[in-house]
Design an enzyme around this catalytic site. Structure first.
Site, PDB file in Angstrom:
ATOM      1  N   HIS A 267     -28.860  49.694 -77.559  1.00 44.58           N
ATOM      2  CA  HIS A 267     -28.394  50.185 -76.263  1.00 44.58           C
ATOM      3  C   HIS A 267     -28.498  51.709 -76.140  1.00 44.58           C
ATOM      4  O   HIS A 267     -27.544  52.380 -75.775  1.00 44.58           O
ATOM      5  CB  HIS A 267     -26.966  49.727 -76.002  1.00 44.58           C
ATOM      6  CG  HIS A 267     -26.794  48.240 -76.143  1.00 44.58           C
ATOM      7  ND1 HIS A 267     -27.511  47.323 -75.398  1.00 44.58           N
ATOM      8  CD2 HIS A 267     -26.010  47.501 -76.969  1.00 44.58           C
ATOM      9  CE1 HIS A 267     -27.168  46.109 -75.744  1.00 44.58           C
ATOM     10  NE2 HIS A 267     -26.270  46.177 -76.699  1.00 44.58           N
ATOM     11  N   ASN A 409     -19.641  61.653 -74.936  1.00 47.70           N
ATOM     12  CA  ASN A 409     -19.311  62.559 -76.024  1.00 47.70           C
ATOM     13  C   ASN A 409     -19.778  61.949 -77.345  1.00 47.70           C
ATOM     14  O   ASN A 409     -19.516  60.786 -77.609  1.00 47.70           O
ATOM     15  CB  ASN A 409     -17.806  62.801 -76.077  1.00 47.70           C
ATOM     16  CG  ASN A 409     -17.313  63.667 -74.931  1.00 47.70           C
ATOM     17  OD1 ASN A 409     -17.896  64.693 -74.640  1.00 47.70           O
ATOM     18  ND2 ASN A 409     -16.226  63.261 -74.298  1.00 47.70           N
ATOM     19  N   HIS A 507     -26.487  62.733 -71.607  1.00 42.32           N
ATOM     20  CA  HIS A 507     -25.776  61.878 -70.663  1.00 42.32           C
ATOM     21  C   HIS A 507     -26.500  60.559 -70.464  1.00 42.32           C
ATOM     22  O   HIS A 507     -27.690  60.459 -70.714  1.00 42.32           O
ATOM     23  CB  HIS A 507     -25.605  62.586 -69.319  1.00 42.32           C
ATOM     24  CG  HIS A 507     -24.397  63.472 -69.321  1.00 42.32           C
ATOM     25  ND1 HIS A 507     -24.332  64.615 -70.072  1.00 42.32           N
ATOM     26  CD2 HIS A 507     -23.216  63.384 -68.680  1.00 42.32           C
ATOM     27  CE1 HIS A 507     -23.150  65.199 -69.879  1.00 42.32           C
ATOM     28  NE2 HIS A 507     -22.461  64.472 -69.049  1.00 42.32           N
TER      29      HIS A 507
END
Length: 507
Positions: A267, A409, A507
Site C-alpha cells: 500500500h 508522518n 503526502h
C-alpha cells in the site's frame, strides 16, 4: 476516381494499404520517399508536384502546403459553392489523407542529436494535412497510424462514418501530443506558463482502485529507462491499477540503493527493507523486518534473483517480484505459481536525476521537482552531548534513506541495513513513533536500534517515548521552534541526536 494522399515516414504496412486503396478505386498521390516506395512496389502513383504544379522545395520543407492540396481536402462536399470553387480552379477533391509525422521524439531521444537536427524533424505539412482531413471528417478519411490501416479498408467497404469521426479525434490527439513534445524540447523550463503533458496508453486495466472504477495505464514518450513504463512482464496475471502504483513506489525505493537490497512494500509504504552482502541475505533481512505484512506484498530487488532467494520467496504469497533479471532455475521455481507477476526492471543504482513529478487534484495538477536528496555523514550535525558511533551513523543514514519513502508522518526504526519498525501516515507524530517501536521491539535484532523522522519533532514527547523504549540514536531534520526541548530530552536520556536540515515529507 477517388483520390488518396499518402506521405509517411513510417513505411510499415504502406504497400499493402496502398494496394487496398487501389482495389477500392483510389488514385494515389504521394511525395518523396513514400512515392518512391510505392513505385518500387509497382503501384501507379502520381507525384504531388504533378497536382500542385510546383516541385518540392526547400529541401523538402514544402511539399503539400498548396491550395490544390488543402482545398481538395477541406472542401465541403455538400456545399455547392465549395464544389464550384474546386471546379473553377481545376482542383480535384482528396478523399483520404494518410500521413504519419516526422519522428521527432525518436530523434531527440538520441544523445548525439543536435538542436539543428531536431528542428528538421518538426513536421509542418504533415500535421497541416492531417488536421485539414480531420476537420472535414464528414467526407474525408484522416489516417495517422499504421495500426489503423486494416480498420480503414474495412470502414471504406462499409462506409463507416463513425470510424471517420474516431480517426479524426485520433489525429488531434496525435498532433497535440506531437506539438507538446516539441514545446517541451524547445523550452525545457519545468514550470512553463502552459503545461501540456502527453502520454500514450500502455494498457487498459480491468478496473481502478476498486472494481466499480474504470482505469488505464499511460506512459510518457520520454519515460526514463528506470521506470515502470519500461519494465517487462515475464509471467503472471495482468497488472492492476493498485499493482502499478505499488510497483512504481517500490521501484523508486530500490533504485536508490547500490548495495544488494530488497524492498518489500504494501500500500505504497515499505514494510521491510534489507541490505546484505548477497541478495539472499538482503531478502532475509527484508522478510524478518515484518514477516506478517510482507504477505501479498510487492518485492523489488536490485540484483538478479538466484535459486536460493527464489525458493524462499516462492514459499510466500507475493503479488509482484521485480528484479534486473532472474536466473533460469530461479525463474522456473517462481513461475510455478501462475498468478505471481514477474517483471524485469532497469535500475539507476544510486541517486536518481532530478525530474518533475505531477500529482492530480480536482480540476488541476500540482508539479514539483522530485526529492532526490540522499544524506551522507557530511550532512549530519550532532546536536547532543552524546556523539553517535560510526555504527550508529551508518544505521541512521540507512533509516533516513528509507523514511523519505514513507507516508508522513513517518518514523523508521532500523539497524545495520534492516528496517525493524515503520510508522506511516499517522495524523500525529507520536502515533507513528508508537507504531514503529511496537513493531521494532518484536524483532530479535532490536538492541542498538536507531530512529529516523521525516520531519522535526513539534515537541519532546517523541524523543522521550523513544528513549523509554531503548532507542539510542535519532536522526531528524530539525528546524522546530521547540528543537531545544527535544535536544534537552535526548541529553536527559543519553541519546545521540543528529539533524540534517532537510525535511522529507511524503503526502
Amino acid at each position: 476516381m477517388k483520390r488518396a494522399l499518402l506521405s509517411v515516414s513510417d513505411k510499415t504496412g504502406l504497400v499493402e494499404f496502398a494496394e487496398g486503396l487501389i482495389a477500392r478505386g483510389f488514385e494515389l498521390v504521394s511525395t518523396g520517399g513514400t512515392k518512391a516506395a510505392l513505385a518500387q512496389a509497382g503501384l501507379a502513383v502520381t507525384g504531388v508536384e504533378a497536382v500542385t504544379g510546383f516541385p518540392e522545395m526547400l529541401d523538402g520543407r514544402v511539399k503539400t502546403l498548396h491550395p490544390k492540396i488543402h482545398a481538395g481536402i477541406l472542401a465541403k462536399r455538400d456545399d455547392p459553392a465549395h464544389m464550384a470553387a474546386l471546379a473553377e480552379h481545376d482542383i480535384q477533391p482528396i478523399d483520404l489523407v494518410c500521413v504519419n509525422l516526422y519522428p521527432f521524439a525518436e530523434t531527440i531521444a538520441k544523445p548525439e542529436t543536435t538542436r539543428a537536427q531536431a528542428i528538421e524533424q518538426i513536421d509542418i505539412g504533415g500535421p497541416s494535412a492531417l488536421r485539414a482531413a480531420a476537420k472535414n471528417a464528414a467526407s474525408v478519411w484522416a489516417v495517422a497510424d499504421p495500426a489503423d490501416y486494416q480498420r480503414v479498408l474495412t470502414g471504406l467497404d462499409e462506409s463507416d462514418a463513425g470510424l471517420r469521426t474516431q480517426l479524426a479525434a485520433k489525429v488531434f490527439q496525435i498532433t497535440a501530443a506531437y506539438d507538446a513534445q516539441i514545446a517541451a524540447y524547445l523550452d525545457p523550463e519545468p514550470f512553463p506558463q502552459q503545461f501540456t503533458p502527453t502520454f500514450s496508453k500502455v494498457q487498459s486495466l480491468r478496473y481502478g482502485e476498486n472494481s466499480h472504477q474504470q482505469a488505464a495505464f499511460y506512459g510518457a514518450p520520454d519515460a526514463p529507462a528506470e521506470s515502470l513504463v519500461n519494465a517487462k512482464q515475464l509471467h503472471g496475471k495482468e497488472l492492476s491499477f493498485n499493482n502499478i502504483r505499488d510497483a512504481d513506489a517500490a521501484l523508486a525505493m530500490v533504485n536508490e540503493y547500490q548495495e544488494p537490497t530488497v524492498v518489500a512494500l504494501k500500500h505504497m509504504n515499505p514494510c521491510g527493507i534489507g541490505q546484505g552482502a548477497t541478495i539472499e541475505e538482503a531478502w532475509d533481512k527484508a522478510y524478518e523486518a515484518d514477516p506478517m505484512s510482507i504477505f501479498g506484498g510487492i518485492i523489488a530487488l536490485n540484483r538478479p534473483v538466484d535459486l536460493a532467494t527464489a525458493e524462499k520467496m516462492h514459499a510466500l504469497f507475493l503479488e509482484i517480484i521485480m528484479a534486473p533479471s532472474f536466473d533460469d532455475d530461479a525463474y522456473a521455481v517462481l513461475a510455478k505459481k501462475k498468478n505471481v507477476r514477474l517483471l524485469t526492471i532497469t535500475l539507476a543504482g544510486g541517486a536518481l536525476p532530478e525530474r518533475v513529478e505531477t500529482v492530480a487534484v480536482n480540476g488541476g495538477v500540482l508539479r514539483q521537482t522530485t526529492d532526490t536528496k540522499i544524506e551522507t555523514a557530511a550532512d549530519l550535525t550532532v546536536v547532543t552531548k552524546v556523539q553517535p558511533t560510526e555504527e550508529q551513523i551508518a544505521s541512521l543514514l540507512f533509516a533516513q534513506q528509507v523514511v523519505k519513502h514513507v507516508k508522513s508522518n513517518a518514523i523508521v526504526v532500523a539497524k545495520k541495513g534492516q528496517t525493524l519498525g515503520i510508522g506511516a501516515g499517522q495524523m500525529n507524530r507520536i502515533g507513528s513513533v508508537e507504531i514503529a517501536l511496537t513493531q521494532a521491539q518484536q524483532n530479535k535484532n532490536f538492541a542498538g536500534a536507531v530512529m529516523a523522522s521525516d520531519a522535526f519533532f513539534p515537541m519532546d514527547d517523541c524523543v522521550e517515548y523513544a528513549a523509554q523504549h531503548d532507542i539510542k540514536a535519532i536522526i531528524q531534520p530539525g528546524g522546530s521552534i521547540k528543537d531545544k526541548d527535544s535536544i534537552a530530552m535526548a541529553d536527559k536520556y543519553g541519546i545521540a541526536m543528529v539533524t540534517t536540515g532537510v525535511r522529507h515529507f511524503r503526502h
